[in-house]
Design a protein around this motif. Structure first.
Motif, PDB file in Angstrom:
ATOM      1  N   UNK C 334       0.833  -1.212   0.000  1.00 22.23           N
ATOM      2  CA  UNK C 334       0.000   0.000   0.000  1.00 22.23           C
ATOM      3  C   UNK C 334       0.863   1.255   0.000  1.00 22.23           C
ATOM      4  N   UNK C 335       1.966   1.203   0.772  1.00 21.24           N
ATOM      5  CA  UNK C 335       2.841   2.387   0.755  1.00 21.24           C
ATOM      6  C   UNK C 335       3.399   2.602  -0.646  1.00 21.24           C
ATOM      7  N   UNK C 336       3.591   1.490  -1.360  1.00 24.06           N
ATOM      8  CA  UNK C 336       3.997   1.651  -2.753  1.00 24.06           C
ATOM      9  C   UNK C 336       2.982   2.500  -3.513  1.00 24.06           C
ATOM     10  N   UNK C 337       1.694   2.203  -3.298  1.00 26.60           N
ATOM     11  CA  UNK C 337       0.657   2.988  -3.969  1.00 26.60           C
ATOM     12  C   UNK C 337       0.757   4.455  -3.569  1.00 26.60           C
ATOM     13  N   UNK C 338       0.927   4.696  -2.271  1.00 24.16           N
ATOM     14  CA  UNK C 338       0.954   6.096  -1.805  1.00 24.16           C
ATOM     15  C   UNK C 338       2.083   6.837  -2.503  1.00 24.16           C
ATOM     16  N   UNK C 339       3.276   6.238  -2.486  1.00 30.89           N
ATOM     17  CA  UNK C 339       4.427   6.920  -3.087  1.00 30.89           C
ATOM     18  C   UNK C 339       4.207   7.097  -4.576  1.00 30.89           C
ATOM     19  N   UNK C 340       3.599   6.088  -5.192  1.00 25.10           N
ATOM     20  CA  UNK C 340       3.279   6.205  -6.614  1.00 25.10           C
ATOM     21  C   UNK C 340       2.421   7.442  -6.841  1.00 25.10           C
ATOM     22  N   UNK C 341       1.387   7.592  -6.007  1.00 29.80           N
ATOM     23  CA  UNK C 341       0.494   8.736  -6.193  1.00 29.80           C
ATOM     24  C   UNK C 341       1.220  10.054  -5.993  1.00 29.80           C
ATOM     25  N   UNK C 342       2.101  10.080  -5.001  1.00 26.63           N
ATOM     26  CA  UNK C 342       2.797  11.346  -4.718  1.00 26.63           C
ATOM     27  C   UNK C 342       3.639  11.749  -5.916  1.00 26.63           C
ATOM     28  N   UNK C 343       4.366  10.790  -6.482  1.00 27.19           N
ATOM     29  CA  UNK C 343       5.325  11.156  -7.514  1.00 27.19           C
ATOM     30  C   UNK C 343       4.745  11.058  -8.924  1.00 27.19           C
ATOM     31  N   UNK C 344       3.451  10.700  -9.005  1.00 29.15           N
ATOM     32  CA  UNK C 344       2.819  10.800 -10.318  1.00 29.15           C
ATOM     33  C   UNK C 344       2.667  12.267 -10.686  1.00 29.15           C
ATOM     34  N   UNK C 345       2.673  13.150  -9.673  1.00 27.58           N
ATOM     35  CA  UNK C 345       2.626  14.600  -9.920  1.00 27.58           C
ATOM     36  C   UNK C 345       1.377  14.996 -10.688  1.00 27.58           C
ATOM     37  N   UNK C 346       0.251  14.385 -10.302  1.00 26.54           N
ATOM     38  CA  UNK C 346      -1.029  14.865 -10.817  1.00 26.54           C
ATOM     39  C   UNK C 346      -1.936  15.141  -9.621  1.00 26.54           C
ATOM     40  N   UNK C 347      -2.918  16.018  -9.846  1.00 28.98           N
ATOM     41  CA  UNK C 347      -3.819  16.334  -8.734  1.00 28.98           C
ATOM     42  C   UNK C 347      -4.475  15.079  -8.207  1.00 28.98           C
ATOM     43  N   UNK C 348      -4.970  14.242  -9.154  1.00 31.88           N
ATOM     44  CA  UNK C 348      -5.662  13.036  -8.690  1.00 31.88           C
ATOM     45  C   UNK C 348      -4.699  12.167  -7.902  1.00 31.88           C
TER      46      UNK C 348
END
Lengths: 280, 648, 523, 99
Positions: C334-348
């Motif tokens: 799950x932390x992988x998902x969180x970091x993925x979201x952070x560094x995707x650099x999109x609002x969503x």
């Protein structure tokens, strides 16, 4: 030395170079001081070291005087060679005058390292002093104008008063600390003679009191072990402190030799008388 | 009126909540609460339906916007419903059949101490399914999509003390998840392409993007459909899903949930229409599954598994039709509805038979039951006739149309698809006749033997009360079970005619899906006639095999194909070898790697540091003088440093 | 100057910790109640912060600023943006449940040889952790943050090493050794990260001349402070390493399974649901806020690592034989998902990541605490020791299932919203990455359902036959969490409204615009 | 003669003392060597004061003496108690610091 000469000395000291007198003094006494220092390090017996050190210190005192530090010079003699070295000697007595520790090194490579460091250190120091541009010598003449002691007092009680007080406190603390360290609290009262006797009986060895030292009138010194009937020495007869210091003289063999010599002499005398009768 | 839509979902949801949280005190009335709420939902649906009929075709679509669900910059997901003819069809089917099956379950689950929870799950399913068909955007549809997945998971594994049931439930959920992956990727594609995933905007502006993107989206949707509707290659779970109680098989794995895939495709018609390649793939999948399911159905001796195979193949028909585009959508849905009736009826019939036979599922141990359970026999028989497409019954109308449409596809593929559909019809007739004969005709093979067969060690609790190990006493089921069967039988008889005559259904659905008449290379009549011919052939062949000669109680070894078909054409073995075993090895080796490699590096560092310090410790020999040496040396070094500084 | 609300929120639990520790050993229960009350008070304060916070107002609100170490420009600077508010609320919300769930975890062992279990210490340490976590969420001064980021380790160390499960399959001695191993591992890992970060912090001071996040960010924005590219990258790496250890990101993750496996369930929740969040939060606030360019430079590598974490964690979770370690590996995924979201650099992506932090906190808490109740009943962490629990303890099984479904992010439950946002946000910029990450949801279903099947279904094992169902205290712990999961799953708007503006600020930090859809569909 | 020679002498004495500290094992002699080093410093200080023409150097030297006195007092006390406890004045015997 008289005030006039001292004033003269001060005026001289103001000069850039020193008088030939001082030069001579420096070279002679300096050599002695160095020798003393070396002896301090290399003498096997602590007493000798202490004496050499004392000598060096006295020479240093002279140098102080020569540098216009009259007060320090006196203090050096009084305090150091007077008080501190005496303290040293006391302790040496306590630990044993003759106790000589072998100069044989136990830690591997320690000595070589030490000499190496010392050598390097010394060379570096000399190099440092050499590099330093120390051409300008003001001389303490003006500073000592109002008298050296007064000058020191001036500074001591104004500029350095706090440090002075602190050192005072330090000294007090030190002396108290020394007492605390050396003072041994007697936890139980001293045993009475009866109790001691009972203890001996309980322990079962040396039922009789420890044997007295000396068996021959010639050897009743405290440091000579008495001989048991079979002629072997018993260290029990020597004072504990001496035993700890290892200062026991063994004379058992010597006694036997004396006996042998005596018998020989008597035998010789008998020989002579017998031959004398025969010549008649 | 619009505000009723939410109630449609809310009623069963409320039921689920009450029943699942209510605790034991509701055990007495739980099943009634569930049934009433399901019925309430049906009534609301009917009201809305009546209202919808009142309007003219174009104005029939209504919607309700509840609230904004996930408002994030540039990302708008709403909880909003849309009710048009397509949704309405499903609503009526779901709530109608659902209510009937609730009713049926009251009797069927009578002796299960967890009946209350069973009804809770059923209501949960209804709510999720309604949400699925009422959602006005793909994300909300996704919620319903996974919701029905959860419900089916819970219901398949309802008898959790049976390891087989638990495994089957897990399998179903996992296979569905693979499909769901497709759906979520499709939604992401829509978002990046259209910036939204609400039906309206996406479908309207579908034309504005490249065909490649649309094909990708369509294929992803198809993957989802395959998962949910048990189409090849994701069909393997449906057979095992029969571990669930029979009403569940009837409602979820025959009538409603498994058809969600068809709904998804038809709902996304505008996308598929613009992606011919995707359509082709869809038809192929449909055709393959159609045959696959039929063949499997022929070999199974477990009555429910045989029916499951037939479900698979019937949905194959629907998917095939949906893949045909505008000429097929309507018929796909029509077949879906009729299939909902007769397949549910068949399953309930099967359940009734098992109920009377101490939950024996092996058809080889049935036989001659028609005189013991007449109602079941009649209703089952009607369903049978419907599904094989006996002229005049509902199956006939819907399936025949699909076959026509398949031919109408035109070109060689038209011929191929049509041929496959015909072949499928024949096989359907064969295996259904087989089921019919083995169950209700022939000599009574269940006499003089205990039912507890070795391969079915633990029997359903529903049967524990009646001496499960004595010789069965076939008996008709209670009224609460027979009534639903009768109703469904009516549906399976007349629904087709009602829809088909005068293309009533077509006109009803056209505004949503659009429709164009296909032009089969041969006349419609020819197709119809050939259909009738093949089904007679199939049925006749089955009669020769199972009607004339006695059926052995122990299944003969059979041909290679038969054995393969018994094992679902080796699909499970493939999964087992490739996915399960491979997965196990992968995880095990990864655990090893994590422990030795990743962790080993760290621990190794720690160990080396420890060893180094252990050596360094020897420098601390405790001799003050050697410390002094280092101090002295240090001082010397410092002086050297300062001198160097000044020198430089 | 107004009432220092943020300080109060952090100080209250700190004082509570001291008070709890001071309760005499005899009054064990009193200490528990005191700790519970303090945590509830903190919750009240956190709610006040939530209400006083105006989402559309300035970026940092309720700010406090006092000179601290003037010579180094270190200031005591507090301030919260939407993200921080959400996480503070999460922390303050979870702690009472953690305390309540661990109500008996620190009681003296009546079985075996008596080992002194300082009950007061247990609860005091938990409160101390809460205080430090909260203040590190509030700190806008890098140095201040660093101090508490590190200080957190001390109480955590004792919580992990000092209090294990009551009964352990290998007996008390092995349990003790494994515990201390886990605790030391945790400490060393995080200390290593922290030291590297310290170097980076000092470097930052050398470059920027002060520690204030806001000032540095402004200076960078208006160009008055420009770092050399390499400097910025090195500093970024220094910060990121520490956070990646805390988060934890593959391959720096191995401390988590040990720690969560050996610690009691409430402490495990404290680790993964509260403390680790500081890492991901700091990535958003410090890495992106201070080093936008470097963040963009490092993005590809980080995305790859995050992907590995997702799949690797999930696969290892499938392979676990120990319930708690399974949850730990799931958390890594799950932390992988969180970091993925952070560094995707999109609002969503970033809104999703923030939401994910909150939801993951709640869902993991639910799952892990129920697992803890289960373990405390049977006295074993091995999955193989269970079976058919749902027959004897249906409520326990039900709650466990809901927790599991939340973990596999079933739609309708909170985690789905965040996970989908992350996936969409990632997909919008890096389609391939998004698709690969989607495999994670299948694997998630796999490990959750396997766990449920092996423990809860099947024939009832004799050992669990007498297992009692959830008690009142346990229900009080679990029910609100589950209710929250459902609520946030259906109506996450309250959270997103708070988070969105903050995320927009972060986006402007890194000067990234959302990729626009190719077709402007008719809205 | 250049008074700088005094400094050279001081350096020499200091080095000798330091080397002594490293070589000798007898605690008392060790102490004496320390004293020697201190005296060397004093000599240097006095020379400095002469060099700069103020008395600060002498003051410092004075303080050094005081401190030295204190140090000797304590140090010797330590030696005595050490001797009492282990009947030896060798610093190597007091090597419990290892491990």
């Amino acid at each position: 030395m008289t005030p006039t000469t001292s004033m003269a000395a001060t005026t001289q000291l103001a000069a850039y170079t020193t008088s030939t007198g001082e030069a001579v003094q420096f070279w002679v006494l300096g050599t002695v001081a160095v020798i003393g220092a070396l002896c301090t390090v290399f003498m096997r017996k602590a007493v000798h070291s202490a004496l050499c050190l004392a000598g060096t210190m006295i020479i240093l005192a002279v140098f102080y005087l020569a540098n216009g530090a009259y007060f320090l010079g006196v203090v050096q003699i009084v305090v150091y060679t007077g008080a501190i070295m005496m303290l040293f000697l006391f302790v040496v007595m306590l630990v044993g005058v003759t106790a000589a520790d072998s100069l044989k090194e136990t830690i591997k490579g320690q000595r070589w390292l030490a000499l190496l460091c010392g050598l390097g250190f010394g060379i570096l120091l000399f190099a440092g002093i050499g590099n330093a541009s120390l051409t300008q010598f003001a001389g303490v003449g003006r500073a000592n104008a109002g008298g050296n002691v007064e000058g020191l007092a001036q500074l001591l009680f104004t500029k350095y008063v706090f440090a002075f007080e602190l050192t005072g406190a330090l000294l007090i603390t030190a002396s108290v600390g020394a007492m605390v360290l050396t003072h041994r609290e007697r936890t139980e009262r001293a045993k009475t003679q009866r109790e001691l006797a009972e203890q001996r009986v309980r322990e079962g060895k040396h039922l009789p009191p420890l044997p007295a030292p000396g068996v021959y009138a010639r050897h009743n010194a405290v440091d000579i072990a008495g001989l048991l009937p079979d002629g072997t020495p018993s260290e029990l007869t020597v004072n504990k402190t001496l035993r700890d210091r290892g200062q026991i003289r063994d004379v058992s063999a010597e006694a036997l030799n004396d006996l042998k010599a005596l018998e020989q002499r008597s035998a010789a005398r008998l020989e002579r008388t017998r031959s004398g009768e025969a010549s008649k | 009126m619009e505000n009723l839509i939410a109630l449609l979902v809310a009623a069963p949801l409320l039921g689920a909540a009450v029943l699942l949280c209510g605790g034991r005190r509701l055990d007495a009335v739980g099943h009634w609460i569930g049934t009433v709420l399901a019925a309430a939902s049906f009534v609301i649906g009917a009201v809305l339906f009546a209202d919808m009929l009142g309007k003219d075709a174009e104005a029939r679509e209504i919607g309700q916007h509840l609230f904004s669900w996930i408002p994030v910059e540039g990302f708008q997901a709403d909880i909003a419903f849309q009710l048009d003819q397509l949704s309405m069809t499903f609503v009526l089917l779901i709530t109608g059949v659902g209510t009937l099956i609730h009713l049926y379950s009251i009797g069927y689950m009578e002796h299960d101490e967890r009946r209350r929870r069973f009804f809770g799950y059923l209501n949960l399913f209804l709510a999720a399914m309604l949400l699925l068909v009422l959602a006005d955007n793909y994300l909300l549809l996704y919620v319903g999509w996974e919701g029905v997945g959860l419900a089916s998971y819970l219901l398949i594994g309802f008898w959790q003390h049976k390891p087989s049931a638990a495994t089957a439930a897990k399998k179903a959920f996992l296979v569905n998840r693979v499909g769901d992956m497709g759906l979520s990727i499709a939604i992401m594609l829509m978002f990046t392409t259209f910036g939204t995933f609400a039906f309206g905007p996406v479908l309207e502006s579908a034309g504005e993007t490249s065909e490649g993107k649309l094909t990708a989206i369509a294929l992803m949707l198809l993957l989802a459909a395959c998962g949910k509707s048990a189409q090849v290659p994701l069909q393997s779970w449906l057979g095992d899903a029969m571990e669930g109680p029979t009403p569940v098989s009837a409602l979820i794995h025959a009538a409603t949930m498994v058809t969600a895939g068809v709904y998804l495709i038809v709902r996304s018609a505008d996308i598929f229409n613009l992606a011919p390649d995707a359509q082709l793939v869809t038809t192929v999948v449909g055709a393959v599954t159609l045959l696959f399911g039929a063949i499997v159905g022929c070999a199974k001796d477990d009555i429910k598994k045989a029916l499951a195979g037939s479900t698979m193949s019937q949905i194959g028909y629907m998917v095939l039709a949906a893949g045909l585009g505008p000429i097929g959508y309507v018929f796909a849905i029509m077949h879906l509805v009729t299939h909902g009736f007769f397949k549910a009826g068949l399953f309930l019939g099967a359940g009734s038979v098992m109920h009377g036979m101490n939950d024996e599922v092996d058809m080889r141990k049935y036989g001659g039951l028609r005189k013991y359970m007449p109602v079941t026999f009649v209703t089952f028989g009607l369903g049978y006739l419907a599904i094989i497409g006996f002229p005049g019954l509902s199956g006939f109308f819907s399936k025949d149309k699909i076959i026509e449409a398949a031919f109408a596809k035109g070109g060689t593929e038209g011929w191929i698809l049509g041929g496959v559909a015909l072949l499928g019809a024949a096989i359907t007739a064969y295996y259904m006749t087989r089921v019919m004969l083995m169950t209700f005709f022939g000599e009574e093979r269940w006499r003089n033997r205990a039912t507890a067969s070795p391969d079915q060690p633990d029997v359903e609790p529903a049967a524990e009360h009646q001496g499960a190990h004595a010789e069965p006493h076939p008996h008709e089921s209670p009224r609460s079970m027979t009534i639903p069967m009768i109703v469904l039988a009516f549906g399976s008889v007349f629904a087709g005619a009602f829809f088909g005559v005068g293309d009533r259904f077509m006109h009803w659905l056209e505004p949503v899906t659009g429709h164009e008449h296909g032009h089969p290379p041969v006349s419609a009549l020819t197709v119809t006639l050939s259909t009738v011919v093949v089904l007679v052939l199939g049925a006749g062949l089955a009669y020769l095999h199972y009607g004339r000669r006695p059926v052995p109680v122990v299944a003969p070894r059979g041909s290679l194909l038969t054995r393969a078909a018994r094992r679902d054409l080796l699909q499970d073995d493939f999964n087992h070898v490739v996915l399960v075993r491979g997965g196990e090895h992968l995880t095990r080796s990864l655990v090893y790697v994590d422990h030795t490699l990743v962790d080993g590096v760290v621990n190794g560092t720690a160990a080396s540091v420890g060893g180094l310090s252990g050596r360094l410790r020897k420098l601390q020999n405790g001799y003050a003088r050697s410390y002094a040496v280092s101090m002295f040396g240090g001082a010397a070094v410092l002086i050297a440093a300062t001198l160097l500084m000044r020198a430089v | 100057m107004s009432f220092p609300l943020l300080t109060a929120t952090a100080v209250l639990p700190a004082l509570g910790a001291i008070a709890t520790a001071a309760v005499p050993a005899a009054r064990r229960t009193a200490a528990k109640w005191l700790a519970l009350l303090v945590s509830l008070g903190t919750l009240a304060l956190a709610v006040t912060v939530l209400l006083r916070f105006d989402p559309d107002g300035d970026r940092y609100q309720l700010t406090e600023s006092h000179a601290w170490i003037a010579d180094f420009g270190v200031r005591y600077e507090l301030g919260v943006d939407g993200i921080a508010v959400a996480l503070i609320a999460l922390t303050a919300l979870l702690i009472p449940f953690i305390i309540l769930a661990g109500w008996h975890d620190a009681d003296p062992l009546e079985t075996g040889h008596k080992r002194w279990r300082p009950t007061q210490g247990f609860f005091a340490l938990i409160l101390a952790v809460e205080a430090m976590v909260i203040i590190s969420f509030e700190a806008t001064d890098v140095f201040l943050f660093y101090i508490f980021f590190e200080a957190m380790l001390i109480p955590m160390y004792f919580l992990i090493g000092g209090f294990g499960d009551r009964t352990h399959e290998h007996g008390e001695e092995t349990a003790a050794t494994q515990r201390s191993y886990a605790a030391v591992k945790f400490l060393l890992y995080n200390l290593a990260g922290g030291l590297i970060m310290l170097a980076a912090v000092i470097g930052l001071y050398v470059v920027a001349g002060n520690f204030s996040l806001t000032e540095i960010a402004e200076a960078r924005a208006d160009g008055s402070l420009d770092m050399a590219t390499n400097t910025e990258r090195w500093l970024f790496l220094g910060f990121f390493f520490a956070f990646a250890v805390k988060a934890p990101l593959w391959p720096l993750h191995t401390w988590l399974p040990n720690a969560m496996g050996e610690a009691t369930a409430p402490v495990a929740v404290l680790i993964t649901a509260v403390v680790d969040k500081v890492g991901t939060f700091a990535m958003l606030r410090f890495c992106l806020g201070l080093f936008p360019e470097a963040s963009k430079w490092a993005t590809p590598a980080i995305l790859v690592l995050a992907l590995i974490s997702i799949l690797y964690g999930a696969l290892l979770a499938v392979g676990q034989r120990d319930i708690k370690r399974l949850v730990a590996y799931a958390s890594i995924s799950h932390f992988g998902f969180i970091i993925l979201g952070i560094f995707a650099m999109t609002s969503q992506g970033q809104s999703g990541a923030t939401l994910y932090m909150v939801n993951h906190g709640i869902s993991t808490a639910a799952l892990m605490l129920v697992a803890g109740f289960l373990i405390s009943r049977r006295g074993s962490r091995l999955i193989a020791d269970y079976g058919g629990v749902q027959k004897v303890a249906p409520v326990l099984a039900g709650t466990f299932l809901i927790g599991g479904l939340a973990t596999l992010s079933l739609p309708g439950l909170a985690p789905f919203v965040s996970e989908f946002l992350v996936l969409v946000g990632t997909f919008a910029r890096y389609p391939a990455v998004g698709i690969i990450a989607t495999f994670g949801i299948v694997l998630a279903a796999l490990y959750v359902l396997v766990l449920y099947q092996r423990t809860m279904t099947g024939p009832v094992k004799p050992e669990v036959a007498k297992m009692p169902d959830l008690r009142v205290r346990e229900l009080v712990v679990v029910t609100p969490l589950i209710a929250l999961l459902l609520l946030l799953g259906v109506y996450p708007k309250p959270v997103t409204d708070i988070v969105n503006p903050a995320v927009q600020h972060t986006m402007s930090d890194v000067q990234k615009k959302d990729p626009q859809p190719e077709v402007e569909a008719a809205k | 003669m250049n008074p700088v020679n005094y400094l050279y002498l001081a350096a020499l004495l200091f080095t000798i003392g330091a080397t002594g500290v490293l070589i000798r094992r007898n605690a008392i002699v060790l102490f004496m060597c320390v004293e020697l080093m201190l005296n060397a410093c004093n000599l240097a200080l006095v020379t400095f004061s002469r060099m700069h023409g103020n008395l600060d150097g002498q003051i410092i030297a004075f303080f050094v003496m005081v401190v030295a006195a204190a140090e000797v007092v304590v140090g010797l006390a330590i030696i005595v108690s050490l001797f009492r406890s282990r009947h030896s004045a060798s610093v190597d015997d007091a090597s419990l610091m290892k491990l």
